[in-house]
Design an enzyme around this catalytic site. Sequence first.
Site, PDB file in Angstrom:
ATOM      1  N   LEU A  91      -4.825  -6.490  -0.333  1.00 43.67           N
ATOM      2  CA  LEU A  91      -6.035  -5.854  -1.350  1.00 43.67           C
ATOM      3  C   LEU A  91      -6.989  -6.964  -2.119  1.00 43.67           C
ATOM      4  CD1 LEU A  91      -5.890  -4.708  -4.225  1.00 43.67           C
ATOM      5  CD2 LEU A  91      -3.835  -3.700  -3.222  1.00 43.67           C
ATOM      6  N   ARG A 115      -9.613   2.263   2.024  1.00 44.63           N
ATOM      7  CA  ARG A 115      -8.532   1.483   2.817  1.00 44.63           C
ATOM      8  C   ARG A 115      -7.189   2.054   2.643  1.00 44.63           C
ATOM      9  NH1 ARG A 115      -5.513  -3.208   1.454  1.00 44.63           N
ATOM     10  NH2 ARG A 115      -5.590  -4.735   3.096  1.00 44.63           N
TER      11      ARG A 115
END
Length: 307
Positions: A91, A115
Amino acid sequence: MRAFIFPGQGSQAVGMGKALAEASPAARAVFEEVDEALGQKLSALMAEGPQEELTLTTNAQPAIMANAIATLRASGIDLAAKADFVAGHSLGEYSALCGAGAFDLATTARLLKLRGQAMQEAVPVGEGAMAALLGADLALAQAIADAAAEGEVCTVANDNDPSQVVISGHRGAVERALGIAKEKGAKRAVLLPVSAPFHCPLMQPAADRMAQALGDVAIAAPAVPVYANVTAAPVSDPAEIRRLLVEQVTGMVRWRESVAAMAAAGVTHFVELGGKVLGPMVKRIAPDVTVTSVITMDDIDALVGEI
């Protein structure tokens, strides 16, 4: 040469960002903008917990990004002027892209929220797992994963450094890998406390959702080349960034190769913003480089004075 790097999941902790927000109007503005973009008081969850809620991947992903970008903004450092490359772990690649101007902050927060949700929902809870293999390099980890698969998914998720590789897949296969790892000479093999098997083919439903989401947002050319997780090479083209971010959901995080490539390109100073997880990995990959982990206002002041 200098690279700024951004941490991934596991860097979250209750209290994160609280002192920054109190000391820096620029940092406080980041947390307020993220709260507004998400329609939730993420900053309050970061500051006060509870830990279990902060650790949920749908919260942890935007929180870690917000903390890293707040650290960057509090420093006043212009990455275009001070960085030769940026990179982020999983991330953290979104944080790197935000810092380099490819995404605006609100878009980054919304993408990471989605996400996190998509990765959590891709595999029913309990069906997947991840494990860290310590004292194992990529080749050994791949051999262990292959031996454990037995028709199920078991693959390398994160090639973190020469002595730490993470595998991911079906729970049964990953649990088999724990025993096989000891037989094949890994020092330790431990299940990770994660809620889904990230960075493996089981994440394909999440990749499909991210492809749709990323197709709907504007991506600018970053001010600084970004080393992509799935290629361990710099990328600046917006269309290529979009493609690689989709591939990243199911693909291996090639962190060891990324750091080695940046060092080979001439980077001698790595600056980790908003965490201290990546620094030790960097030193195991490239022992001769300098690593600075920047978390507190004192850290920020020291960094600004140094560069």
